[in-house]
Design an enzyme around this catalytic site. Structure first.
Site, PDB file in Angstrom:
ATOM      1  N   GLN A 189       8.619  -9.859  -2.305  1.00 14.93           N
ATOM      2  CA  GLN A 189       7.570 -10.015  -1.278  1.00 14.93           C
ATOM      3  C   GLN A 189       8.130 -10.093   0.139  1.00 14.93           C
ATOM      4  O   GLN A 189       7.552  -9.564   1.084  1.00 14.93           O
ATOM      5  CB  GLN A 189       6.760 -11.291  -1.576  1.00 14.93           C
ATOM      6  CG  GLN A 189       5.745 -11.683  -0.525  1.00 14.93           C
ATOM      7  CD  GLN A 189       4.485 -10.842  -0.558  1.00 14.93           C
ATOM      8  OE1 GLN A 189       3.631 -11.018  -1.409  1.00 14.93           O
ATOM      9  NE2 GLN A 189       4.373  -9.914   0.377  1.00 14.93           N
ATOM     10  N   HIS A 242      -1.570  -9.534  -9.021  1.00 14.22           N
ATOM     11  CA  HIS A 242      -0.598 -10.597  -8.688  1.00 14.22           C
ATOM     12  C   HIS A 242      -1.010 -11.876  -9.413  1.00 14.22           C
ATOM     13  O   HIS A 242      -1.827 -12.648  -8.909  1.00 14.22           O
ATOM     14  CB  HIS A 242      -0.551 -10.837  -7.176  1.00 14.22           C
ATOM     15  CG  HIS A 242      -0.003  -9.679  -6.413  1.00 14.22           C
ATOM     16  ND1 HIS A 242       1.317  -9.582  -6.026  1.00 14.22           N
ATOM     17  CD2 HIS A 242      -0.598  -8.539  -5.992  1.00 14.22           C
ATOM     18  CE1 HIS A 242       1.507  -8.439  -5.382  1.00 14.22           C
ATOM     19  NE2 HIS A 242       0.355  -7.786  -5.350  1.00 14.22           N
ATOM     20  N   HIS A 286       4.986  -1.530  -3.677  1.00 11.87           N
ATOM     21  CA  HIS A 286       4.013  -1.642  -2.599  1.00 11.87           C
ATOM     22  C   HIS A 286       4.519  -0.699  -1.517  1.00 11.87           C
ATOM     23  O   HIS A 286       5.624  -0.892  -0.996  1.00 11.87           O
ATOM     24  CB  HIS A 286       3.972  -3.065  -2.061  1.00 11.87           C
ATOM     25  CG  HIS A 286       3.257  -4.043  -2.948  1.00 11.87           C
ATOM     26  ND1 HIS A 286       3.684  -4.358  -4.206  1.00 11.87           N
ATOM     27  CD2 HIS A 286       2.134  -4.769  -2.729  1.00 11.87           C
ATOM     28  CE1 HIS A 286       2.836  -5.245  -4.734  1.00 11.87           C
ATOM     29  NE2 HIS A 286       1.899  -5.511  -3.862  1.00 11.87           N
ATOM     30  N   HIS A 304      -2.598  -2.945 -11.058  1.00 15.24           N
ATOM     31  CA  HIS A 304      -1.899  -3.630  -9.950  1.00 15.24           C
ATOM     32  C   HIS A 304      -2.521  -4.997  -9.716  1.00 15.24           C
ATOM     33  O   HIS A 304      -3.657  -5.103  -9.235  1.00 15.24           O
ATOM     34  CB  HIS A 304      -1.993  -2.794  -8.671  1.00 15.24           C
ATOM     35  CG  HIS A 304      -1.195  -3.363  -7.540  1.00 15.24           C
ATOM     36  ND1 HIS A 304      -0.093  -2.725  -7.007  1.00 15.24           N
ATOM     37  CD2 HIS A 304      -1.324  -4.516  -6.837  1.00 15.24           C
ATOM     38  CE1 HIS A 304       0.416  -3.460  -6.032  1.00 15.24           C
ATOM     39  NE2 HIS A 304      -0.316  -4.565  -5.914  1.00 15.24           N
ATOM     40  N   GLU A 314       1.524   0.018   2.850  1.00 16.81           N
ATOM     41  CA  GLU A 314       0.276  -0.763   2.946  1.00 16.81           C
ATOM     42  C   GLU A 314       0.107  -1.146   4.413  1.00 16.81           C
ATOM     43  O   GLU A 314       0.373  -2.274   4.833  1.00 16.81           O
ATOM     44  CB  GLU A 314       0.317  -2.000   2.049  1.00 16.81           C
ATOM     45  CG  GLU A 314      -1.063  -2.658   1.936  1.00 16.81           C
ATOM     46  CD  GLU A 314      -1.102  -3.850   1.002  1.00 16.81           C
ATOM     47  OE1 GLU A 314      -0.034  -4.291   0.534  1.00 16.81           O
ATOM     48  OE2 GLU A 314      -2.205  -4.352   0.736  1.00 16.81           O
ATOM     49  N   ASP A 326      -5.618  -6.084  -7.631  1.00 10.55           N
ATOM     50  CA  ASP A 326      -4.642  -6.616  -6.685  1.00 10.55           C
ATOM     51  C   ASP A 326      -4.672  -8.147  -6.633  1.00 10.55           C
ATOM     52  O   ASP A 326      -3.692  -8.799  -6.975  1.00 10.55           O
ATOM     53  CB  ASP A 326      -4.845  -6.015  -5.288  1.00 10.55           C
ATOM     54  CG  ASP A 326      -3.598  -6.107  -4.418  1.00 10.55           C
ATOM     55  OD1 ASP A 326      -2.555  -6.573  -4.916  1.00 10.55           O
ATOM     56  OD2 ASP A 326      -3.658  -5.698  -3.239  1.00 10.55           O
TER      57      ASP A 326
HETATM   58 FE   FE2 Z   1      -0.279  -5.964  -4.251  1.00 10.43          FE
END
Ligand code: FE2
Length: 432
Positions: free
Chosen positions: A161, A68, A219, A66, A222, A318
């Site tokens: 997002q 970005h 996701h 995971h 979270e 992440d």
């Molecule tokens: Fe993430």
């Protein structure tokens, strides 16, 4: 013809040192060290290249389940995250987005990939934000996936997002990203406007994945809100649509705060649906619990309980130096190290399980083929300046050699200190 022969390799669960013969990018044979000097010499002269692992631990490459890549190394642009929260991070990223260019995003991502390779991470699942009308970041990462294919595998997730329902044209842009060649369907149900919208987004996105034969990685939950239970819906949709083994829930931090009775019902359902869970200890130890006074919650999914329920768990870094996390070098052993502390997994077998969570379990999450150190697997491996999985987590050691398809693509010197006590020089490698 053997292209590469690794000798004196320490492998997990093998008492003898081993030799690993590679040919045409694949592992040909893994055998105990040949004690007959003549035979050993003959094999070594046959091989185009020989590496002496000197008894150090050899592992398949690390896998970051995971990440970005489109946000990485953007720390401080346009400002720092003062509250340290997920929501301020999303706000800062939104402020930066209009000024992003193809060139700058690509240069940052490419620089990070060099770090990844140096740390022995040869497989990364990266989310890519599909919230921009231009889908510029999608184009950048698709380009990089192809350009870097020889050196590192990138699996890309279409990640809305700003919410697939919350933002205008969210679903259309995500679908367009898949049309361009993005591999996995993403989502962010806890960021949609309501619980109902979150559930609806999961249903729509899982149906899209089922229609296209794609994997899912959302996701999910979270949040420190124990009532954020989107994992329940994700599990249900996985079962309903026959997606078992092909769906991952990333973060799942609300599970930390959920009622234990509820979790005792949830975990068997997740096991039945063959859910993959991706825990991000570095970032979620930093982001979660920010609204708490004292005591402050840790906000990580219940990894020991998930593993006991035979649910696959892998780990992710992440972020590295972006609006959500100001630190990091993309070292998956740092992630495992934080996991050992924050998840109370310091037992010998638990540390081994965390090492697996940054290697073999990641391969399961990503549905990789030909991963491992068995004959027939890709000749991808890392020689660590350590003797075991546990020592690797303790030391975050030098990656002495990183090997991809039988070729060395990164080398690092041993990390040893020389301490001078009076007239005596002592070599310190931090091993008892
Ligand atoms: Fe993430």
């Amino acid at each position: 013809m053997i292209d590469l022969l690794v000798v004196n390799a320490k492998l997990h669960n093998k008492n003898q040192l081993m030799q690993i013969a590679c040919s045409q990018g694949k592992i040909l044979e893994v055998s105990p060290k040949i004690h007959d000097a003549d035979a050993s010499m003959a094999l070594q002269t046959q091989a185009r290249k020989t590496i002496d692992a000197q008894g150090y631990f050899v592992t398949p490459p690390f896998i970051d389940s995971h990440f970005h890549l489109d946000t990485t190394l953007s720390l401080g642009l346009p400002r720092l995250n003062q509250s340290g929260t997920l929501l301020e991070g999303i706000k800062i990223w939104g402020e930066l987005k209009p000024s992003l260019t193809h060139e700058t995003v690509k240069a940052r991502a490419k620089q990070l990939l060099n770090w990844s390779i140096a740390k022995g991470n040869l497989v990364i699942r990266s989310h890519v934000d599909t919230s921009n009308e231009s889908l510029m970041a999608v184009d950048v990462l698709l380009e990089l996936r192809n350009e870097m294919r020889e050196f590192i595998d990138l699996q890309l997730v279409a990640f809305p997002q700003d919410g697939v329902l919350r933002s205008k044209n969210g679903m259309a842009r995500l679908t367009c990203a898949l049309d361009k060649g993005v591999d996995v369907v993403g989502g962010i149900p806890h960021f949609e406007r309501t619980m109902a919208d979150g559930q609806a987004s999961i249903r729509l996105l899982c149906e899209l994945a089922e229609q296209r034969g794609l994997m899912v990685d959302m996701h999910c939950d979270e949040s420190d809100d124990p009532h954020s239970r989107h994992i329940e819906t994700l599990t249900f949709e996985t079962q309903r649509l026959g997606l078992q083994g092909r769906v991952a829930g990333s973060h799942l931090t609300s599970m930390h705060s959920m009622d234990t009775y509820y979790v005792s019902k949830l975990l068997p359902l997740m096991a039945e649906a063959k859910m993959n869970c991706i825990c991000n200890p570095l970032v979620n130890m930093s982001i979660q619990g920010r609204h708490d006074t004292y005591p402050k919650r840790r906000g990580l999914m219940r990894v020991p309980e998930l593993l006991a329920a035979r649910i696959n768990v892998s780990l992710g870094h992440d972020d590295v130096m972006d609006p959500w996390y100001p630190m990091g070098t993309h070292d998956m052993l740092e992630v495992a190290h934080m996991g050992a502390h924050a998840l109370h997994m310091t037992g010998v077998d638990q540390q081994a399980a965390l090492f697996d969570a940054v290697t073999t379990n990641g391969a399961k999450t990503l549905n990789l083929e030909n991963y491992g150190l068995e004959p027939g697997c890709n000749a991808d491996m890392v020689i660590l300046q350590a003797s075991s999985k546990q020592e690797a987590i303790r030391l975050h050691p030098a990656r002495l050699f990183v090997i991809r398809r039988g070729k060395v693509i990164s080398r690092m010197e041993k990390a040893n200190a020389t301490v001078t006590i009076g007239t005596e020089n002592v070599n310190v490698d931090f091993c008892p």
